[in-house]
Design a protein around this motif. Structure first.
Motif, PDB file in Angstrom:
ATOM      1  N   GLY A  61     -75.755 111.946 -43.320  1.00  0.00           N
ATOM      2  CA  GLY A  61     -74.571 111.266 -42.823  1.00  0.00           C
ATOM      3  C   GLY A  61     -74.716 110.648 -41.449  1.00  0.00           C
ATOM      4  O   GLY A  61     -73.757 110.614 -40.674  1.00  0.00           O
ATOM      5  N   VAL A  62     -75.939 110.157 -41.144  1.00  0.00           N
ATOM      6  CA  VAL A  62     -76.194 109.561 -39.829  1.00  0.00           C
ATOM      7  C   VAL A  62     -76.908 108.223 -39.995  1.00  0.00           C
ATOM      8  O   VAL A  62     -77.286 107.826 -41.116  1.00  0.00           O
ATOM      9  CB  VAL A  62     -77.057 110.498 -38.947  1.00  0.00           C
ATOM     10  N   GLU A  63     -77.104 107.549 -38.895  1.00  0.00           N
ATOM     11  CA  GLU A  63     -77.882 106.310 -38.874  1.00  0.00           C
ATOM     12  C   GLU A  63     -79.015 106.482 -37.869  1.00  0.00           C
ATOM     13  O   GLU A  63     -78.783 106.908 -36.734  1.00  0.00           O
ATOM     14  CB  GLU A  63     -76.998 105.129 -38.473  1.00  0.00           C
ATOM     15  N   VAL A  64     -80.232 106.157 -38.289  1.00  0.00           N
ATOM     16  CA  VAL A  64     -81.394 106.298 -37.412  1.00  0.00           C
ATOM     17  C   VAL A  64     -82.170 104.985 -37.396  1.00  0.00           C
ATOM     18  O   VAL A  64     -82.544 104.466 -38.448  1.00  0.00           O
ATOM     19  CB  VAL A  64     -82.337 107.432 -37.886  1.00  0.00           C
ATOM     20  N   SER A  65     -82.389 104.447 -36.216  1.00  0.00           N
ATOM     21  CA  SER A  65     -83.208 103.234 -36.081  1.00  0.00           C
ATOM     22  C   SER A  65     -84.529 103.595 -35.410  1.00  0.00           C
ATOM     23  O   SER A  65     -84.578 104.468 -34.538  1.00  0.00           O
ATOM     24  CB  SER A  65     -82.476 102.168 -35.259  1.00  0.00           C
ATOM     25  N   ILE A  66     -85.591 102.940 -35.839  1.00  0.00           N
ATOM     26  CA  ILE A  66     -86.935 103.191 -35.305  1.00  0.00           C
ATOM     27  C   ILE A  66     -87.477 101.884 -34.760  1.00  0.00           C
ATOM     28  O   ILE A  66     -87.559 100.887 -35.482  1.00  0.00           O
ATOM     29  CB  ILE A  66     -87.863 103.746 -36.408  1.00  0.00           C
TER      30      ILE A  66
END
Length: 354
Positions: A61-66
């Motif tokens: 339930g999260v957003e992760v950008s790399i």
């Protein structure tokens, strides 16, 4: 006036009845991770491109950008300044930059240790063999106060020398490979893979010391803010070790993943496999956690903090090597218990192992 009241009531009714999807999406925890080119960190590019990171982020339930940042030290500086919530870095640089800078930082993933991935090279076309003693009197290009500097200091110490015997020239990792390639005889550098792998194949290149001579001392990690949301931490660790499982497996999936990483790093597949050969990767989270809990790891961190303090990395305000506290998985603290800023927490890796 009555008309206005009716309009307000209608607006309130609409607000109550509107679906909460978009608002929930905006409220979802999000975090930004920065990484830079290094053999043990190329998997972050694959995690992003393959969709593995997005899959684990959605599950939690999260957003992760790399994001790739081409300059290693700059990526850590940006993390320290607040532009990112996590960054790939060695334990030494994690201590010397964000922790000393006051950023409460947790080592979320212990990914590998350098087992030949870092080294010192001298260009000489006449000698058949060279060693650490040949560094004397030379200008040595490296990323000052990074693990390359630490490697040099350990090489000198193990051979009865000191930095007074040479001159350190601060050089960006973005430039160091080209400078060695085009440099005249006598050019000397300390660097890491994939730069090192290319440089050591240059005509006249002599490797005089590498990290396999100090195994387990240069440890590569993912640092995150201790306050990072739990969902982000779980998603990143889950995605990382799923990627490790693919890399360490056999068959097309593994070959495709390694081929992608090799291409992204600017290496051939054969070169990338060779670089992995000098990288002690923790493909299994249980092994990574066990290494971090080991007695030798504490000794290494003591060496690292002493080097950092002796080279002024703790800043003018630090009166002793105990200025910053380092917390280990067993709860013990090395240094100042009132100023713990670097934490080794194996809980997430252990959860991944289960």
């Amino acid at each position: 006036m009555k008309f206005k009241k009716i309009m307000i009531l209608c607006a309130l009714a609409l607000m109550v009845q509107l679906p909460m999807g978009p608002a929930s999406a905006q409220a979802a925890d999000s975090c930004k991770i920065a990484w830079s080119h290094y053999t043990g960190w190329e998997p972050y590019a694959y995690m992003k491109d393959s969709g593995i990171m997005d899959k684990h982020a959605k599950q939690n339930g999260v957003e992760v950008s790399i994001t790739l940042v081409n300059d290693y030290i700059e990526s850590i500086n940006q993390y320290t300044a607040g532009a990112f919530d996590g960054v790939t870095a060695t334990t030494m640089d994690g201590l010397a930059i964000p922790a000393v800078g006051g950023v409460d930082t947790t080592v979320l993933i212990v990914g590998d240790y350098s087992n030949g991935n870092d080294g010192a090279l001298i260009k000489d076309f006449t000698k058949k063999k060279m060693d650490v003693a040949d560094l004397k009197g030379r200008k040595v290009m490296l990323v000052e106060l990074s693990v390359s500097h630490y490697l040099l200091a350990r090489a000198l110490d193990k051979n009865g020398m000191s930095e007074r015997d040479l001159k350190v020239v601060n050089t960006s990792d973005a430039d160091i490979g080209a400078l060695f390639s085009t440099g005249a005889e006598g050019t000397t550098v300390v660097t890491w893979n994939p730069i090192l792998m290319s440089a050591r194949n240059e005509p006249g290149a002599h490797m005089v010391f590498d990290s396999s001579m100090i195994p387990g001392e240069i440890v590569d990690t993912l640092l995150v803010r201790t306050s990072m949301p739990e969902g982000c931490k779980k998603a990143i660790v889950g995605a990382w070790f799923e990627t490790m499982g693919i890399m360490s497996g056999r068959g097309n999936a593994s070959n495709d993943a390694l081929a992608f990483m090799a291409k992204f790093s600017g290496s051939t597949l054969a070169e990338f496999r060779a670089q992995l050969g000098t990288t002690y990767m923790f493909y299994n989270p249980r092994d990574a956690a066990g290494f971090t809990r080991g007695a030798m790891f504490k000794k290494t961190m003591d060496e690292v903090r002493k080097f950092s303090f002796d080279h002024g990395l703790f800043g003018q305000g630090a009166s002793s090597v105990d200025f910053v506290g380092i917390e280990f998985p067993d709860g013990s603290v090395m240094g100042n218990k009132g100023n713990v800023k670097l934490r080794f927490n194996t809980a997430y890796m252990e959860a991944a192992a289960k």
